[in-house]
Design a protein around this motif. Structure first.
Motif, short mmCIF file in Angstrom:
data_model
loop_
_atom_site.label_atom_id
_atom_site.label_comp_id
_atom_site.label_asym_id
_atom_site.label_seq_id
_atom_site.Cartn_x
_atom_site.Cartn_y
_atom_site.Cartn_z
N LEU A 196 36.03 53.78 37.48
CA LEU A 196 35.42 52.48 37.17
C LEU A 196 36.32 51.35 37.65
CD1 LEU A 196 34.09 53.20 33.56
CD2 LEU A 196 32.80 53.30 35.71
N GLY A 197 36.77 51.45 38.90
CA GLY A 197 37.41 50.29 39.52
C GLY A 197 36.32 49.29 39.87
N SER A 198 36.63 48.36 40.78
CA SER A 198 35.61 47.36 41.13
C SER A 198 34.36 48.04 41.64
CB SER A 198 36.10 46.41 42.22
OG SER A 198 37.46 46.34 42.29
N GLY B 226 33.41 51.48 41.45
CA GLY B 226 32.79 52.41 40.51
C GLY B 226 32.01 51.68 39.42
N ARG C 12 40.29 56.51 34.12
CA ARG C 12 41.65 56.72 33.58
C ARG C 12 41.97 55.63 32.56
NH1 ARG C 12 46.69 55.98 37.61
NH2 ARG C 12 45.65 53.97 37.81
N THR C 13 41.69 54.38 32.93
CA THR C 13 41.90 53.26 32.01
C THR C 13 40.57 53.02 31.30
OG1 THR C 13 43.43 52.38 33.65
CG2 THR C 13 42.76 50.89 31.86
N LYS D 127 38.22 49.73 30.87
CA LYS D 127 37.36 49.17 31.93
C LYS D 127 35.89 49.54 31.73
CE LYS D 127 40.75 48.77 35.63
NZ LYS D 127 41.15 49.30 36.94
N LEU E 249 40.44 56.01 43.90
CA LEU E 249 41.28 55.46 44.96
C LEU E 249 41.23 56.29 46.24
CD1 LEU E 249 43.46 53.37 45.73
CD2 LEU E 249 45.15 54.98 44.83
N VAL F 158 43.46 61.71 44.39
CA VAL F 158 43.21 61.30 43.00
C VAL F 158 41.99 62.03 42.46
CG1 VAL F 158 42.40 59.36 41.58
CG2 VAL F 158 44.39 59.06 43.08
N SER G 136 36.61 56.48 49.67
CA SER G 136 36.86 56.39 51.13
C SER G 136 37.88 57.42 51.57
CB SER G 136 37.40 55.00 51.50
OG SER G 136 36.50 54.02 51.14
N ILE H 175 30.34 53.65 51.55
CA ILE H 175 29.66 52.47 51.00
C ILE H 175 29.84 51.31 51.97
CG2 ILE H 175 29.61 50.87 49.05
CD1 ILE H 175 31.06 53.07 47.40
N THR I 29 29.40 48.12 51.89
CA THR I 29 29.34 46.79 51.26
C THR I 29 30.54 46.64 50.34
OG1 THR I 29 28.03 45.29 49.86
CG2 THR I 29 27.91 47.62 49.32
N THR I 30 30.74 45.40 49.89
CA THR I 30 31.68 45.16 48.79
C THR I 30 30.88 45.30 47.48
OG1 THR I 30 31.24 42.83 49.22
CG2 THR I 30 33.31 43.71 50.08
N PRO I 31 31.57 45.31 46.33
CA PRO I 31 30.84 45.60 45.08
C PRO I 31 29.67 44.66 44.80
CG PRO I 31 33.19 45.84 44.71
CD PRO I 31 33.04 45.30 46.10
#
Ligand code: NDP
Length: 289
Positions: free
Chosen positions: A10-12, A14, A33-34, A37, A67, A71, A91, A116, A118-120
């Motif tokens: 769940l980064g930008s 995810g 992991r965190t 978020k 990432l 990972v 990626s 993907i 695109t950007t988020p």
């Protein structure tokens, strides 16, 4: 039809993927992991799993976006995967995709590799492409769910194909954006704003699109008739760009590189051919100077 989907990471990106799945009414389980978020997604109805194992067990389809591939493998560890389908939107290189396909396959999971485009902020729009490669039945089974993320474009069974296209398309993007920025700096030296220049530049890209379509068949046939414009004519034309930019203090490293490639093509006998003949250099069929 809505279904259960798990999102790992769940980064930008995810978070945007999970959000788009929630928007379409899917039952989304998330793990990161965190864990904090996940809060905005949980508020919108996602279920937070305590461990990757719990997250993977929750759904037949697992979308992963972390990432990098190392990972992802560390996150999954020895969790049982049999019968699950994974869509890996992390990626990586084509080689990593091939290796991942083997790793997931050996553990009884279906595997699609994806990229993907695109950007988020673009996730969820039917205008953006999500590239996929891997077994067609896995793609077909999940295409309706994947359509929540963007337009699903299937590129074939070879798992490395999506990453290969991703790399090629990013290269195209960097070249196009660098050309636009160079042009923006050039007109900017004469007090034209980027906002004034850009609509004209975008219209020009429409014409450039037509050049690409015409040159694609030349590249495939290995014949580059210069009946529209020749390499030698363009060597002269890029000289004008370099002069105009240099006279205004604009850095010319980019057009100088292009000019040297055009000159190499000309020296290799392509002076009277079209610009498409530069593919001979990119493909390594013309010796470096
Ligand atoms: P972020 O840095 O925002 O997120 C990275 C994710 O990886 C987080 O979920 C992070 O967890 C997780 N992570 C990193 N290291 C570890 C680890 N050692 N163990 C477990 N989890 C880990 O990156 P993005 O979301 O932007 O990118 C994710 C992927 O998507 C990348 O492969 C990227 O190339 C790709 N992508 C991104 C695009 C973009 O515009 N952002 C566009 C196209 C592709 P934690 O939150 O705990 O740090």
């Amino acid at each position: 039809m809505t279904q259960s989907v798990t999102v790992l990471g769940l980064g930008s990106m995810g978070s945007a993927l999970a959000g788009a799945l929630l928007d379409r009414g899917h039952a989304v389980t998330v793990w990161n992991r965190t864990a904090e978020k996940a809060a905005p997604l949980v508020e919108r109805g996602a279920r937070l799993a305590a461990t990757p194992a719990e997250a993977i067990a929750a759904s037949p389809l697992v979308v992963a976006c972390v990432l990098d591939y190392a990972v992802l493998r560390a996150v999954i560890g020895s969790v049982p995967l049999s019968g699950k389908d994974f869509v890996n939107l992390t990626s990586g290189s084509p080689e990593q995709a091939e290796e991942a396909a083997g790793w997931f396959g050996a553990r009884g999971a279906g595997y699609l590799d994806g990229a993907i485009m695109t950007t988020p902020d673009g996730v969820g729009s039917a205008e953006v492409m999500f590239l996929y490669s891997g077994p067609r039945p896995v793609f077909d089974a999940h295409e309706p769910v994947l359509a929540a993320l963007g337009d699903p474009v299937y590129l074939g069974a070879d798992p490395g194909r999506a990453s290969l296209y991703d790399a090629a398309l990013l290269g195209l993007m960097w070249s196009a954006m660098a050309g636009w920025l160079h042009g923006t700096a050039l007109v900017g030296a004469e007090k034209t704003t980027a906002a004034e220049f850009t609509p004209v530049a975008i219209r020009w890209l429409g014409t450039v699109n037509r050049f690409l379509t015409r040159y694609a068949s030349q590249v495939d046939e290995g014949r580059y008739p210069g009946d529209d414009s020749t390499v030698d004519v363009q060597v002269a034309a890029i000289g004008h760009l370099i002069h105009a930019a240099g006279a205004r203090g604009v850095d010319n490293a980019l057009p100088e590189l292009l000019k040297s490639m055009m000159e190499r093509a000309s020296e290799a006998g392509h002076g009277a051919d079209s610009f498409a003949s530069l593919v001979e250099l990119f493909a390594g069929r013309v010796a470096a100077r």
